[in-house]
Structure formats: C-alpha cells, structure tokens
Design an enzyme around this catalytic site. Sequence first.
Site, mmCIF file in Angstrom:
data_model
loop_
_atom_site.group_PDB
_atom_site.id
_atom_site.type_symbol
_atom_site.label_atom_id
_atom_site.label_comp_id
_atom_site.label_asym_id
_atom_site.label_seq_id
_atom_site.Cartn_x
_atom_site.Cartn_y
_atom_site.Cartn_z
ATOM 1 N N LYS A 105 -10.831 0.039 -3.831
ATOM 2 C CA LYS A 105 -10.948 -0.232 -2.403
ATOM 3 C C LYS A 105 -11.340 1.010 -1.613
ATOM 4 C CE LYS A 105 -8.541 -2.062 1.613
ATOM 5 N NZ LYS A 105 -7.483 -2.949 2.114
ATOM 6 N N ASP A 130 0.845 -1.195 0.000
ATOM 7 C CA ASP A 130 0.000 0.000 0.000
ATOM 8 C C ASP A 130 0.877 1.241 0.000
ATOM 9 O OD1 ASP A 130 -2.015 -1.893 0.478
ATOM 10 O OD2 ASP A 130 -3.141 -0.489 1.732
ATOM 11 N N LYS A 135 -7.203 3.042 -3.936
ATOM 12 C CA LYS A 135 -7.876 3.008 -2.636
ATOM 13 C C LYS A 135 -8.169 4.431 -2.204
ATOM 14 C CE LYS A 135 -6.573 1.349 2.032
ATOM 15 N NZ LYS A 135 -5.647 0.438 2.753
#
Length: 237
Positions: free
Chosen positions: A173, A74, A137
């Site tokens: 996400k 991430d 995300k």
Amino acid sequence: NFLKSLNMHEKGLTTAAVCVYPTWMCDAVKALKASGCTITVASMATGFPAGQTHLKTRLEEIRLAVEDGATEIDVVINRTLVLTGQWEALYDEMRQFRKARGEAHLKTILATGELGSLTNVYKASMIAMMAGSDFIKTSTGKETVNATFPVAIVMLRAIRDFFWKTGNKVGFKPAGGIRSAKDSLAWLSLVKEGLGDEWLTPELFQIGASTLVLDIERQIYHHVTGRYAAYHDLPMS
Ligand SMILES: *[C@@H]1O[C@H](CO)[C@@H](O)[C@H](O)[C@H]1NC(C)=O
Ligand SMILES: *[C@@H]1O[C@H](CO)[C@@H](O)[C@H](O)[C@H]1NC(C)=O
C-alpha cells in the site's frame, strides 16, 4: 447514476476500507452499519503517526481497536530500531503487535521517508513480513517525504522475495501525496510489473486515497458528462 452509465452499478464498487483514529472506531462501525455498507473499518493504532508511546500503550490500543470492531489495524514501526539496526528488537515488537491484533488484518506502516536508506527499507519490509504483517505500507502521510517510486520498487522486490521464499503473498500500500487519478495509474502499473496481475486485487494492493478519491470522482464525472465538476458538487469534498 454515474456508475449506471458506466455499467458498473452492480459491481459492488467501494473503497477497500475507511481508516479512522481509534476513538472514532465505534462511530465509524455504527455509521457504516446504519447505511448498509459492508466496508472494512481500519484503525490506526500504536501511537499513530509517530509511534512515540510506550509499548504497553500501543499494544493496548490495538486490542481496544479490535474490541471496537476494527477488522484492519494500521501500526507504525519504531524508526529508531531501524536507524540503529536493532532488527531483532523490531521483529519482537512486531510479533507482539501481531499477537495483539487477534483476527484483524495487520498493516505495517514503515514510514519510509524516515528510514534513512533503501537498504533499511528492504530490511524493515522483510522483518514486517516475517513477523506476520498482511500488508506493508509506505507512509503515514505525515512524514515530510511520502511514497516514492524508488522506495516502492524496493518494497515490491521485498514482497516478491518473501513470496518466493515462503509462498505467502503480502499486500502493498503506497500512501501519502497520491492525489490524481493519473498518479494512481502509475502505481497500478508499477505493481503489475513488479508483482504481476495476481496482486491487483483489494486484498493485496491498496492506495492511500484520502485526496485521490476526489479526483477519481471528477474524472468519472468528466467521462460521463464531458465536463468537469466543481469540487463542491462532489460528495467527498
Ligand atoms: C524505539 O526504540 C528505541 C531504541 O531501542 C528506544 O530507545 C525507544 O524507547 C523506542 N521507542 C518507543 C516508542 O518504544
Ligand atoms: C504527503 O501526503 C500528505 C497526505 O496526502 C500531504 O498532505 C502532504 O502534503 C504530502 N507531503 C509531501 C511532501 O508531498
């Protein structure tokens, strides 16, 4: 036992991944291996959540996390580059992240609560995808504004446009502040309507579920027993 009463015990139902800070990577990989789980371990990297460390440090963080066994990384983007419209610089930085992540999947956190406008959200989404993100995300969960529906619609449009232009499917996400099983249904239908059933898989749609997972457990408990469990009766609390 609950899974059995729902006839789901043989479906291999797990979370898509657990996400940990880089220093916990080794422990997380070891613990999951010891318990026989094959859950993806993701690592936050690049100075999560603010991203305010030198580029060199952030790249090294990605490499180390991969070395420690992360199969998903991430990264957070530099918000200043977005707010000042330095799109090429953003792309270049993202390309370097992508190079550093090796074989691991790259999930780019846009921190949409800090991007200023929906136009910026769209552009940042596009650049993250052009630079090779496997997932985009919404939030780290640490910004003052978390995942919202307007932002989600813009990101889903960007994913769709990118798919139409390139044929590549990028995952979505939402994260931050999604607390109830009911909320998760709203997100599910948003993705279904925006991108179609093809996107409703763990490879293309995940929800940041640190808080949510507990409510899902409670709802399943209620479904099976007709009663709600106290939080302390459930393993995740
Ligand atoms: C983010 O971008 C701005 C603007 O180019 C730059 O001044 C700043 O140093 C960058 N931040 C990091 C952490 O690299
Ligand atoms: C954003 O999400 C985080 C993580 O779920 C939560 O702790 C925080 O309270 C949320 N913030 C807002 C403003 O909803």
